[in-house]
Write an enzyme that holds these catalytic residues in place. Structure first.
Site, PDB file in Angstrom:
ATOM      1  N   LYS A 138      -2.056  16.027   6.470  1.00  0.00           N
ATOM      2  CA  LYS A 138      -0.918  15.225   5.999  1.00  0.00           C
ATOM      3  C   LYS A 138      -1.314  14.412   4.775  1.00  0.00           C
ATOM      4  O   LYS A 138      -2.316  13.701   4.778  1.00  0.00           O
ATOM      5  CB  LYS A 138      -0.430  14.275   7.110  1.00  0.00           C
ATOM      6  CG  LYS A 138       0.787  13.432   6.722  1.00  0.00           C
ATOM      7  CD  LYS A 138       1.392  12.731   7.929  1.00  0.00           C
ATOM      8  CE  LYS A 138       0.651  11.456   8.287  1.00  0.00           C
ATOM      9  NZ  LYS A 138       1.006  10.332   7.385  1.00  0.00           N
ATOM     10  N   ASP A 166       4.365  14.061   3.680  1.00  0.00           N
ATOM     11  CA  ASP A 166       5.046  12.946   4.336  1.00  0.00           C
ATOM     12  C   ASP A 166       5.702  12.055   3.282  1.00  0.00           C
ATOM     13  O   ASP A 166       5.171  11.009   2.907  1.00  0.00           O
ATOM     14  CB  ASP A 166       4.038  12.156   5.169  1.00  0.00           C
ATOM     15  CG  ASP A 166       4.695  11.120   6.060  1.00  0.00           C
ATOM     16  OD1 ASP A 166       5.928  11.181   6.221  1.00  0.00           O
ATOM     17  OD2 ASP A 166       3.974  10.255   6.590  1.00  0.00           O
ATOM     18  N   LYS A 196       9.156  11.044   3.501  1.00  0.00           N
ATOM     19  CA  LYS A 196      10.265  10.256   4.069  1.00  0.00           C
ATOM     20  C   LYS A 196      11.420  10.178   3.065  1.00  0.00           C
ATOM     21  O   LYS A 196      11.864   9.102   2.651  1.00  0.00           O
ATOM     22  CB  LYS A 196       9.789   8.865   4.489  1.00  0.00           C
ATOM     23  CG  LYS A 196       8.700   8.913   5.555  1.00  0.00           C
ATOM     24  CD  LYS A 196       8.221   7.532   5.931  1.00  0.00           C
ATOM     25  CE  LYS A 196       7.171   7.606   7.035  1.00  0.00           C
ATOM     26  NZ  LYS A 196       5.887   8.197   6.576  1.00  0.00           N
ATOM     27  N   ASP A 230      17.746   9.558  -0.394  1.00  0.00           N
ATOM     28  CA  ASP A 230      18.457   9.390  -1.663  1.00  0.00           C
ATOM     29  C   ASP A 230      19.840  10.003  -1.492  1.00  0.00           C
ATOM     30  O   ASP A 230      20.190  10.486  -0.421  1.00  0.00           O
ATOM     31  CB  ASP A 230      17.676  10.047  -2.818  1.00  0.00           C
ATOM     32  CG  ASP A 230      17.842   9.293  -4.127  1.00  0.00           C
ATOM     33  OD1 ASP A 230      19.004   8.984  -4.481  1.00  0.00           O
ATOM     34  OD2 ASP A 230      16.829   9.001  -4.792  1.00  0.00           O
ATOM     35  N   THR A 238       6.036   3.892  13.932  1.00  0.00           N
ATOM     36  CA  THR A 238       5.368   3.396  15.130  1.00  0.00           C
ATOM     37  C   THR A 238       4.872   1.959  14.966  1.00  0.00           C
ATOM     38  O   THR A 238       4.392   1.358  15.921  1.00  0.00           O
ATOM     39  CB  THR A 238       4.186   4.301  15.521  1.00  0.00           C
ATOM     40  OG1 THR A 238       3.345   4.508  14.378  1.00  0.00           O
ATOM     41  CG2 THR A 238       4.688   5.643  16.029  1.00  0.00           C
ATOM     42  N   ARG A 277      -7.518   7.652  11.544  1.00  0.00           N
ATOM     43  CA  ARG A 277      -8.788   6.948  11.489  1.00  0.00           C
ATOM     44  C   ARG A 277      -9.768   7.358  12.579  1.00  0.00           C
ATOM     45  O   ARG A 277     -10.982   7.333  12.358  1.00  0.00           O
ATOM     46  CB  ARG A 277      -8.524   5.437  11.527  1.00  0.00           C
ATOM     47  CG  ARG A 277      -7.988   4.917  10.191  1.00  0.00           C
ATOM     48  CD  ARG A 277      -7.354   3.538  10.280  1.00  0.00           C
ATOM     49  NE  ARG A 277      -6.000   3.590  10.832  1.00  0.00           N
ATOM     50  CZ  ARG A 277      -5.093   2.633  10.655  1.00  0.00           C
ATOM     51  NH1 ARG A 277      -5.401   1.551   9.953  1.00  0.00           N
ATOM     52  NH2 ARG A 277      -3.887   2.744  11.167  1.00  0.00           N
TER      53      ARG A 277
END
Length: 239
Positions: free
Chosen positions: A36, A62, A64, A67, A126, A218
């Protein structure tokens, strides 16, 4: 590791360093099916995507997207021509916006004779909890209600799936298409930090709830031994 098994795992490449991004893909491409990118795309552009795709993995872009419908139609064509596999859309832009990107992507794929990316509606980040939803975003109701509302809107618009927290997949999947694709960020092995995620779950809980793809960042990327960390996560996904 089979292709089917590794395609349950997506690694979030949360860095702007191009060499680090490509080095990470090279190191883990036999264990991770999707990679990603977000801010790295803003800095390095389509060339970075093509370099990742050349390594025989799948790209989750990614963005998002949000518009007016005409602009989203151009995005639908662009991401399809680029050859990525997953793209995120913000459902709060409404049905016409989401339909325009889905229709443009399908039309472009037909012209090219290729597949189009799966288009995913982002329900709620999240990092959003009940307090943020009600008091900062000024949206009434529960987190679960808002996730359901956006998920149903994405399905009505013809998107292919949603991004939602691990616990929410189980709660709403019976109301959504049988072939819907569920992407769950915020999963982790027991004992790992939540970082800035507030709605979380373990990898095993996400899979048990019906997740199609788990996005991990991570826990793998910052591990001293990233291959060992990826294998640990995969063991929890596929066992």
């Amino acid at each position: 590791m089979s292709i089917e098994e590794r395609e349950r795992l997506c690694l979030a490449l949360d860095t702007l360093d191009r060499d680090e991004i490509l080095g990470t893909v090279d190191e883990l491409k036999d264990l991770v099916g999707y990679f990603k990118i977000h801010a790295g795309f803003t800095l390095h552009g389509p060339g970075l995507v093509r370099d990742i795709l050349a390594r025989d993995v799948k790209v989750f872009l990614d963005l998002k997207l949000y518009d007016i419908p005409n602009t989203l139609a151009h995005y639908g064509e662009a991401v399809t021509r680029l050859g990525v596999h997953l793209v995120t859309i913000d459902p709060s832009g409404g049905l016409a916006m989401m339909r325009s990107v889905a229709e443009a992507a399908a039309r472009t794929a037909a012209e090219l004779g290729t597949g189009r990316p799966k288009l995913l509606g982002v329900t709620l980040l999240t990092s959003v909890d009940q307090h943020v939803l009600n008091n900062e975003m000024n949206i009434a109701g529960t987190v679960e209600d808002e996730v359901r509302r956006r998920a149903l809107l994405a399905a009505e618009a013809g998107l292919d799936g949603i991004v939602c927290a691990p616990a929410e997949t189980r709660a709403i999947r019976h109301e959504l298409p049988a072939d819907f694709f569920y992407v769950t960020p915020g999963t982790r092995s027991a004992g790992h930090s939540n970082h800035d995620h507030k709605r979380i779950g373990t990898h095993a809980e996400a899979v048990a709830g019906g997740a199609s793809l788990l996005v991990v960042g991570r826990e793998i990327r910052q591990a001293a031994d990233r291959r060992k960390a990826a294998l640990k996560v995969l063991d929890q996904i596929i066992r």
